[in-house]
Write a protein that holds these residues in place. Structure first.
Motif, PDB file in Angstrom:
ATOM      1  N   MET A  21       0.815  -1.217   0.000  1.00 43.20           N
ATOM      2  CA  MET A  21       0.000   0.000   0.000  1.00 43.20           C
ATOM      3  C   MET A  21       0.845   1.262   0.000  1.00 43.20           C
ATOM      4  O   MET A  21       0.461   2.278  -0.604  1.00 43.20           O
ATOM      5  CB  MET A  21      -0.952   0.006   1.202  1.00 43.20           C
ATOM      6  CG  MET A  21      -2.124   0.965   1.047  1.00 43.20           C
ATOM      7  SD  MET A  21      -3.180   0.480  -0.338  1.00 43.20           S
ATOM      8  CE  MET A  21      -4.024   2.026  -0.691  1.00 43.20           C
ATOM      9  N   SER A  22       1.987   1.235   0.645  1.00 41.74           N
ATOM     10  CA  SER A  22       2.846   2.421   0.655  1.00 41.74           C
ATOM     11  C   SER A  22       3.313   2.760  -0.756  1.00 41.74           C
ATOM     12  O   SER A  22       3.369   3.945  -1.144  1.00 41.74           O
ATOM     13  CB  SER A  22       4.051   2.197   1.572  1.00 41.74           C
ATOM     14  OG  SER A  22       4.802   1.061   1.140  1.00 41.74           O
ATOM     15  N   ASN A  23       3.629   1.731  -1.542  1.00 41.67           N
ATOM     16  CA  ASN A  23       4.014   1.958  -2.939  1.00 41.67           C
ATOM     17  C   ASN A  23       2.835   2.438  -3.779  1.00 41.67           C
ATOM     18  O   ASN A  23       2.989   3.286  -4.666  1.00 41.67           O
ATOM     19  CB  ASN A  23       4.579   0.671  -3.543  1.00 41.67           C
ATOM     20  CG  ASN A  23       5.882   0.250  -2.898  1.00 41.67           C
ATOM     21  OD1 ASN A  23       6.675   1.098  -2.477  1.00 41.67           O
ATOM     22  ND2 ASN A  23       6.105  -1.048  -2.798  1.00 41.67           N
TER      23      ASN A  23
ATOM     24  N   GLN B 280       0.043   9.330  -5.800  1.00 43.54           N
ATOM     25  CA  GLN B 280       0.385  10.749  -5.617  1.00 43.54           C
ATOM     26  C   GLN B 280       1.107  11.310  -6.843  1.00 43.54           C
ATOM     27  O   GLN B 280       0.917  12.471  -7.207  1.00 43.54           O
ATOM     28  CB  GLN B 280       1.256  10.911  -4.374  1.00 43.54           C
ATOM     29  CG  GLN B 280       0.480  10.725  -3.073  1.00 43.54           C
ATOM     30  CD  GLN B 280       1.380  10.737  -1.856  1.00 43.54           C
ATOM     31  OE1 GLN B 280       2.576  10.433  -1.943  1.00 43.54           O
ATOM     32  NE2 GLN B 280       0.814  11.086  -0.701  1.00 43.54           N
ATOM     33  N   SER B 281       1.907  10.462  -7.493  1.00 46.00           N
ATOM     34  CA  SER B 281       2.651  10.913  -8.671  1.00 46.00           C
ATOM     35  C   SER B 281       1.768  11.018  -9.913  1.00 46.00           C
ATOM     36  O   SER B 281       2.109  11.731 -10.857  1.00 46.00           O
ATOM     37  CB  SER B 281       3.816   9.955  -8.952  1.00 46.00           C
ATOM     38  OG  SER B 281       4.662   9.833  -7.831  1.00 46.00           O
TER      39      SER B 281
ATOM     40  N   ALA C 116      -5.124   8.449 -11.513  1.00 42.61           N
ATOM     41  CA  ALA C 116      -5.610   7.529 -10.488  1.00 42.61           C
ATOM     42  C   ALA C 116      -7.043   7.842 -10.074  1.00 42.61           C
ATOM     43  O   ALA C 116      -7.866   6.938  -9.901  1.00 42.61           O
ATOM     44  CB  ALA C 116      -4.686   7.570  -9.272  1.00 42.61           C
ATOM     45  N   VAL C 117      -7.362   9.120  -9.937  1.00 47.19           N
ATOM     46  CA  VAL C 117      -8.693   9.517  -9.479  1.00 47.19           C
ATOM     47  C   VAL C 117      -9.747   9.230 -10.539  1.00 47.19           C
ATOM     48  O   VAL C 117     -10.879   8.846 -10.220  1.00 47.19           O
ATOM     49  CB  VAL C 117      -8.703  11.015  -9.087  1.00 47.19           C
ATOM     50  CG1 VAL C 117     -10.126  11.513  -8.879  1.00 47.19           C
ATOM     51  CG2 VAL C 117      -7.880  11.224  -7.824  1.00 47.19           C
ATOM     52  N   ASN C 118      -9.391   9.384 -11.801  1.00 45.66           N
ATOM     53  CA  ASN C 118     -10.366   9.209 -12.888  1.00 45.66           C
ATOM     54  C   ASN C 118     -10.409   7.790 -13.454  1.00 45.66           C
ATOM     55  O   ASN C 118     -11.332   7.457 -14.201  1.00 45.66           O
ATOM     56  CB  ASN C 118     -10.062  10.190 -14.027  1.00 45.66           C
ATOM     57  CG  ASN C 118     -10.298  11.635 -13.618  1.00 45.66           C
ATOM     58  OD1 ASN C 118     -11.370  11.972 -13.135  1.00 45.66           O
ATOM     59  ND2 ASN C 118      -9.296  12.484 -13.801  1.00 45.66           N
ATOM     60  N   LEU C 119      -9.422   6.967 -13.084  1.00 49.90           N
ATOM     61  CA  LEU C 119      -9.346   5.619 -13.650  1.00 49.90           C
ATOM     62  C   LEU C 119     -10.601   4.775 -13.387  1.00 49.90           C
ATOM     63  O   LEU C 119     -11.098   4.111 -14.308  1.00 49.90           O
ATOM     64  CB  LEU C 119      -8.102   4.900 -13.126  1.00 49.90           C
ATOM     65  CG  LEU C 119      -7.860   3.487 -13.671  1.00 49.90           C
ATOM     66  CD1 LEU C 119      -7.734   3.504 -15.193  1.00 49.90           C
ATOM     67  CD2 LEU C 119      -6.617   2.873 -13.023  1.00 49.90           C
ATOM     68  N   PRO C 120     -11.150   4.764 -12.165  1.00 53.61           N
ATOM     69  CA  PRO C 120     -12.359   3.949 -11.950  1.00 53.61           C
ATOM     70  C   PRO C 120     -13.511   4.338 -12.865  1.00 53.61           C
ATOM     71  O   PRO C 120     -14.210   3.462 -13.394  1.00 53.61           O
ATOM     72  CB  PRO C 120     -12.704   4.227 -10.475  1.00 53.61           C
ATOM     73  CG  PRO C 120     -11.406   4.597  -9.844  1.00 53.61           C
ATOM     74  CD  PRO C 120     -10.674   5.362 -10.898  1.00 53.61           C
TER      75      PRO C 120
ATOM     76  N   PRO D 273      -5.217   6.575   2.841  1.00 54.83           N
ATOM     77  CA  PRO D 273      -5.185   7.477   1.679  1.00 54.83           C
ATOM     78  C   PRO D 273      -5.372   6.716   0.358  1.00 54.83           C
ATOM     79  O   PRO D 273      -4.781   5.664   0.155  1.00 54.83           O
ATOM     80  CB  PRO D 273      -3.790   8.124   1.758  1.00 54.83           C
ATOM     81  CG  PRO D 273      -3.400   8.008   3.193  1.00 54.83           C
ATOM     82  CD  PRO D 273      -4.002   6.720   3.678  1.00 54.83           C
ATOM     83  N   TYR D 274      -6.201   7.269  -0.501  1.00 55.23           N
ATOM     84  CA  TYR D 274      -6.448   6.761  -1.860  1.00 55.23           C
ATOM     85  C   TYR D 274      -7.019   5.349  -1.897  1.00 55.23           C
ATOM     86  O   TYR D 274      -6.932   4.668  -2.917  1.00 55.23           O
ATOM     87  CB  TYR D 274      -5.153   6.817  -2.688  1.00 55.23           C
ATOM     88  CG  TYR D 274      -4.488   8.160  -2.670  1.00 55.23           C
ATOM     89  CD1 TYR D 274      -5.116   9.279  -3.205  1.00 55.23           C
ATOM     90  CD2 TYR D 274      -3.233   8.321  -2.077  1.00 55.23           C
ATOM     91  CE1 TYR D 274      -4.509  10.527  -3.180  1.00 55.23           C
ATOM     92  CE2 TYR D 274      -2.618   9.567  -2.045  1.00 55.23           C
ATOM     93  CZ  TYR D 274      -3.262  10.666  -2.592  1.00 55.23           C
ATOM     94  OH  TYR D 274      -2.658  11.892  -2.549  1.00 55.23           O
TER      95      TYR D 274
END
Length: 410
Positions: free
Chosen positions: A27-29, A35-36, A41-45, A212-213
């Motif tokens: 999860m840390s990775n 974040q990068s 990531a936010v729009n992928l789903p 997070p995320y």
């Protein structure tokens, strides 16, 4: 196509769990990568669920589309309403309502039959989800911030060591995940697998909402699994016979290419099937084919059974010669010959459910018939080419038909 571990019930239960465990360990990775690439990531789903809707329409899998729509709507709620601390305003109540309603929306898909997205059932399902949103809005508006503390002391109490989600909802999500996993183990249908993976990933999101995320990660995983299962559904449509549910001619042709050197092939045919169809009708004829397919699926010798076409079936025994399979074929022939099938008269079936229920106890009065099959079998010791072995088995089948039927010939 030969049986694959990928489509087995145990694999379909374990695979999402293994993916979630892998994400949890790393999860840390995942957080660093997210974040990068925050915009992606936010729009992928949303993108994944949108493609799932398109594929669902193409494959007439409206129940998968319903799950995609419910997950997309839930993710939109999370991104638009729940990007603040759960201790702020009505966030905890809103998350609780979402955690309660999303599994309900997933399970509601069992009330519908698969079709395309222009069907009335899909539109009705969308309306139900809109009503869920409206009810949630009225609930949050009515109770307000002041009532949240009272709920947390009672029904919505939280066990921080477990989750920031109310404990009763944690147990609710775990229970529903377990129930849908059992459905996958028992039935292993696409509808079961899709509901299970959606509820599992949503549960992981809601229970560990403070990470997070977590929502973008889990809902992206849900979207990927949904696409995989849709492709699997299209595969099943291509290789399985729609009436009997067993592999069809296309699957047989694929398997014949990888039989090896030692095998036997049996051709099986329902006796007097045309006369049976003419006498009792095509609906009853379909019931006969389903019955024969279900009994043939129980044949021993590790046989793989296919519907060859019409009333004809094929059984392939890999790694076995003629003398090793004759006993198994005789047993399945006898099993079918001794089975009494009750005839259903569709034209006289009561339309009133109460009347129908009162007549179900009189099954012994129903007319029954017995079905027989003839079998011809050959093996690769006669000819190495599978197509030629099938021709030899066909000749043996013709011999069985000509010498009295209801027998095994070779």
């Amino acid at each position: 196509m030969s049986p694959s571990i990928v489509t087995s019930n145990w694999f379909r239960v374990a695979f999402p769990l293994c993916l979630i465990t892998s994400l949890w360990i790393g999860m840390s990775n995942v957080i660093t990568v997210t974040q990068s690439n925050i915009d992606i990531a936010v729009n992928l789903p949303i993108v994944l669920f949108f493609f799932a809707l398109i594929l669902s329409h193409s494959f007439n899998q409206s129940r998968c589309a319903m799950i995609a729509f419910a997950m997309m709507l839930s993710y939109w709620v999370i991104q638009s309403r729940l990007q603040t601390s759960l201790s702020t305003g009505t966030s905890l109540l809103e998350l609780s309502l979402l955690a309660f309603l999303l599994p309900v929306a997933a399970l509601l898909t069992y009330a519908f039959k698969d079709s395309n997205l222009s069907s009335k059932s899909f539109v009705f399902y969308i309306l139900i989800n809109i009503l869920f949103i409206a009810w949630s809005y009225l609930t949050v508006t009515h109770f307000g911030v002041e009532s949240i503390a009272l709920f947390q002391q009672g029904l919505l109490f939280v066990v921080p060591q477990v989750s920031h989600l109310p404990f009763v909802l944690v147990m609710y999500l775990v229970a529903l995940t377990g129930i849908t996993a059992i459905l996958v183990l028992r039935n292993n249908r696409i509808a079961d697998v899709v509901s299970y993976s959606a509820i599992l990933t949503a549960s992981a999101t809601f229970i560990f909402f403070d990470i997070p995320y977590i929502s973008s990660t889990m809902f992206s995983l849900a979207g990927l699994l949904l696409l995989i299962y849709l492709i699997s559904a299209s595969h099943e449509l291509a290789f399985n016979d729609g009436l009997t549910g067993i592999p069809g001619r296309h699957a047989l042709e694929m398997d014949l290419k990888q039989l090896g050197r030692k095998y036997s092939i049996a051709m099986l045919d329902v006796d007097h099937f045309k006369a049976f169809n003419d006498t009792y009708g095509h609906d009853t004829g379909d019931d006969v084919l389903k019955l024969v397919a279900s009994r043939l699926a129980l044949v021993g010798g590790k046989a793989r059974v296919y519907r060859y076409g019409g009333e004809e079936f094929t059984a392939v025994f890999r790694g076995r010669y003629l003398e090793d399979v004759l006993e198994h074929l005789e047993l399945v022939r006898e099993d079918i010959a001794q089975y009494e099938m009750a005839l259903r008269n569709v034209s006289t079936r009561p339309k009133d459910k109460k009347t129908g229920a009162s007549k179900r106890g009189k099954a012994s009065e129903a007319e029954t018939v017995k079905i027989t099959i003839s079998i011809g079998v050959a093996d690769s010791s006669s000819d190495r080419k599978p197509q030629n072995v099938i021709k030899l088995a066909d000749k043996a089948l013709y011999k069985a038909k000509q010498t009295g039927r209801n027998k095994v010939s070779h």
